[in-house]
Design an enzyme around this catalytic site. Structure first.
Site, mmCIF file in Angstrom:
data_model
loop_
_atom_site.group_PDB
_atom_site.id
_atom_site.type_symbol
_atom_site.label_atom_id
_atom_site.label_comp_id
_atom_site.label_asym_id
_atom_site.label_seq_id
_atom_site.Cartn_x
_atom_site.Cartn_y
_atom_site.Cartn_z
ATOM 1 N N GLY A 86 -1.416 144.962 -4.527
ATOM 2 C CA GLY A 86 -0.027 145.233 -4.168
ATOM 3 C C GLY A 86 0.051 146.488 -3.317
ATOM 4 O O GLY A 86 -0.948 147.229 -3.180
ATOM 5 N N LYS A 91 16.184 140.434 -18.423
ATOM 6 C CA LYS A 91 15.694 140.414 -17.028
ATOM 7 C C LYS A 91 16.660 139.587 -16.198
ATOM 8 O O LYS A 91 17.367 138.733 -16.740
ATOM 9 C CB LYS A 91 14.306 139.764 -16.973
ATOM 10 C CG LYS A 91 13.514 140.093 -15.734
ATOM 11 C CD LYS A 91 12.792 141.417 -15.866
ATOM 12 C CE LYS A 91 12.109 141.855 -14.620
ATOM 13 N NZ LYS A 91 11.264 143.047 -14.846
ATOM 14 N N GLY A 103 3.514 147.940 -3.347
ATOM 15 C CA GLY A 103 4.924 148.209 -3.600
ATOM 16 C C GLY A 103 5.094 149.476 -4.405
ATOM 17 O O GLY A 103 4.240 150.374 -4.403
ATOM 18 N N VAL A 105 4.987 150.105 -7.615
ATOM 19 C CA VAL A 105 4.052 150.416 -8.704
ATOM 20 C C VAL A 105 2.703 150.883 -8.137
ATOM 21 O O VAL A 105 2.128 151.881 -8.592
ATOM 22 C CB VAL A 105 3.878 149.190 -9.636
ATOM 23 C CG1 VAL A 105 2.910 149.508 -10.753
ATOM 24 C CG2 VAL A 105 5.227 148.755 -10.202
ATOM 25 N N ASP A 144 12.993 145.764 -9.807
ATOM 26 C CA ASP A 144 11.702 145.072 -9.987
ATOM 27 C C ASP A 144 11.297 144.663 -8.569
ATOM 28 O O ASP A 144 11.775 145.277 -7.594
ATOM 29 C CB ASP A 144 11.861 143.863 -10.926
ATOM 30 C CG ASP A 144 10.515 143.290 -11.395
ATOM 31 O OD1 ASP A 144 9.899 143.870 -12.293
ATOM 32 O OD2 ASP A 144 10.059 142.270 -10.837
ATOM 33 N N TRP A 163 2.123 152.271 -5.310
ATOM 34 C CA TRP A 163 2.325 153.592 -4.694
ATOM 35 C C TRP A 163 2.169 154.707 -5.741
ATOM 36 O O TRP A 163 1.401 155.660 -5.548
ATOM 37 C CB TRP A 163 3.704 153.608 -4.031
ATOM 38 C CG TRP A 163 4.274 154.938 -3.697
ATOM 39 C CD1 TRP A 163 3.838 155.770 -2.713
ATOM 40 C CD2 TRP A 163 5.391 155.591 -4.324
ATOM 41 N NE1 TRP A 163 4.626 156.908 -2.682
ATOM 42 C CE2 TRP A 163 5.586 156.813 -3.659
ATOM 43 C CE3 TRP A 163 6.252 155.251 -5.368
ATOM 44 C CZ2 TRP A 163 6.594 157.713 -4.017
ATOM 45 C CZ3 TRP A 163 7.261 156.132 -5.719
ATOM 46 C CH2 TRP A 163 7.427 157.349 -5.053
#
Ligand code: NDP
Ligand code: 2IT
Length: 445
Positions: free
Chosen positions: A235, A124, A237, A239, A164, A241
């Site tokens: 959220g 990451k 964002g 994900v 991310d 969506w």
């Protein structure tokens, strides 16, 4: 295996790295039994080796804003474990980013990537750069400066970053352009690329779609489906969506979304144009959900609150780590939640997970539920290596197959004597065993 000693030693070496220590403890608690049953893991120091990253690169990222002023951010890449394949995992650009957060994400990524069935290791990276409110040219200059350091340690067979939080198609494009300029090579070193130049169909939607495919399997263990189910998402964002679109497609109703300013509750359901409107709000680079309630009169905005107070059948947290706490979990349970599937990485606190387990709620951890994103990144790598593009249906079919396989693996390793499926244990044990055995085969390195 002496869990408390391992944790004490780790805490002494890395004081204050709370998210990293939280993620390690959760995995160690799950694998304690299987390590004790396999003394050769202990002899080979597998646990001690797996909990420390192979290496961490940290660097400064100077960049110039549109007014000519120079700023300096911190950049990192944590290469955690490459027993199964090249390091693989996203880049996060967010002001909260620090080494603890990237180490927790890199550590989780080892087991997630192991579960995907694909040959990818865990890593990451990211920066404390805040893309919010920045112009495209500022973002481009930042990405170029970031890549001036990162390129030295990445490569299609070495380390393959992706997106991310705060890193989507636009940032991947700028990063890729600079990598190409520096190396003179055009190959699949990043995933989440544009569809015209090596990206895979479905990758933008894959994490959210995969999360809902996984939740569908969880519901099926109780003879249930998404049809007619009320779903709370957090959220708004990438994900959230993808998850919102797929829940709608499977006959469920999404009634909440959230931003850092609070959440919106729309009892009529968030679908079609309303999802498009959320995308417009995001594109405005402000990251607030409040305007939704002004646009659609049936919706209400709840400032500074979490969506978990709303009654739902399925909850899919898709924002960030530790966004669902013990009180939230109790609210969900009191309101009769059937299934909680983590679209984000580690969104539930350990206390919240305890509440779900005590109440036998179906609880799917991020490393299993959101693995569809990185799995589709793996499919992008395969397509790049073959110089081919698969059709949308083909990628989607492979994604569904992978999510079903991860679910089966969790059931195999996580079913308790009373029949309850402990997905946390299932995912951690299965993810660990594959990596641990590969490390044994490859010797002490
Ligand atoms: P995005 O940047 O697209 O969206 C995340 C958004 O959530 C950010 O804009 C952030 O806003 C917002 N947010 C932060 N904190 C909160 C909060 N407390 N409540 C509500 N919203 C909040 O990121 P993604 O959708 O890509 O990522 C979301 C989660 O999913 C992360 O945990 C990520 O690690 C995980 N994930 C992502 C994958 C991917 O492929 N993209 C794959 C697997 C997991 P702000 O910047 O204002 O804080
Ligand atoms: O957390 C994750 O799995 C991601 N952000 C996606 C990583 C990837 O390499 O696609």
């Amino acid at each position: 295996m002496n869990l408390e000693k391992l944790m004490n030693d780790l805490e002494k070496k890395h004081p204050g790295e709370v998210e990293y220590l939280q993620a390690v403890r959760e995995v160690l608690e799950s694998i304690e039994e299987v390590v004790n049953e396999n003394p050769h893991f202990e002899t080979a120091g597998i646990v001690e080796r797996i909990i420390e990253p192979d290496r961490v690169l940290s660097f400064k990222v100077p960049w110039m804003d549109d007014q000519g002023k120079v700023h300096v951010n911190l950049g990192y890449r944590v290469q955690f474990n490459n027993a199964l394949g090249p390091y693989k995992g996203g880049l996060r650009f967010h002001p909260s980013v620090n080494l603890s957060i990237l180490k927790f994400l890199g550590f989780e990524q080892i087991f997630k990537n192991s579960l995907t069935t694909l040959p990818i290791g865990g890593g990451k990276g990211g920066s404390d750069f805040n893309p919010k409110g920045k112009s495209d040219t500022e973002i481009m200059r930042f990405c170029q400066s970031f890549m001036l350091e990162l390129w030295k340690i990445i490569g299609p067979e070495m380390d393959v970053p992706a997106g991310d939080i705060g890193v989507g198609g636009k940032e991947i494009g700028y990063l890729y352009g600079m990598y190409k300029k520096l190396t003179h090579e055009h190959h699949g070193v990043l995933t989440g690329k544009g569809l015209n130049w090596g990206g895979s169909l479905i990758r933008p939607e894959a994490t959210g779609f995969g999360a809902v495919y996984f939740a569908k399997e969880m519901l099926a263990t109780k003879g249930e489906t998404f049809v007619g189910k009320t779903v709370c998402l957090s959220g708004f964002g990438n994900v959230a969506w993808g998850a919102a679109m797929k829940v709608n497609e499977l006959g469920g109703k999404v009634v909440t979304l959230s931003g850092p300013d609070g959440f919106i509750h729309d009892p009529e359901g968030i679908s079609g144009d309303k999802i498009e409107y959320m995308l417009e709000l995001r594109a405005s680079n402000q990251d607030i959900v409040a305007p939704y309630a002004m646009e659609f009169s049936e919706a209400r905005f709840h400032a500074g609150k979490h969506p978990w107070e709303i009654k739902c059948d399925v909850a899919i947290p898709c924002a960030t780590q530790n966004e669902l706490n013990e009180a939230d979990a109790k609210n969900l349970v009191a309101n009769g939640v059937l299934c909680v599937a983590e679209g984000a990485n580690m969104p539930s606190t350990p206390e919240a997970i305890e509440v779900f387990h005590e109440n036998k709620v179906l609880f799917g951890p991020g490393k299993a539920v959101n693995a569809g994103g990185v799995a589709t990144s793996g499919l992008e790598m395969s397509q790049n290596a073959m110089k081919l593009n698969w059709r949308r249906e083909e990628v989607d079919e492979r994604l569904q197959h992978i999510m079903i396989s991860i679910h089966d693996t969790c059931v195999k390793h996580g079913t308790e004597p009373d029949g309850h499926i402990n997905y946390v244990k299932g995912a951690n044990v299965a993810g660990f065993l594959k990596v641990a055995n590969a490390m044994l085969d490859q010797g002490v390195i």
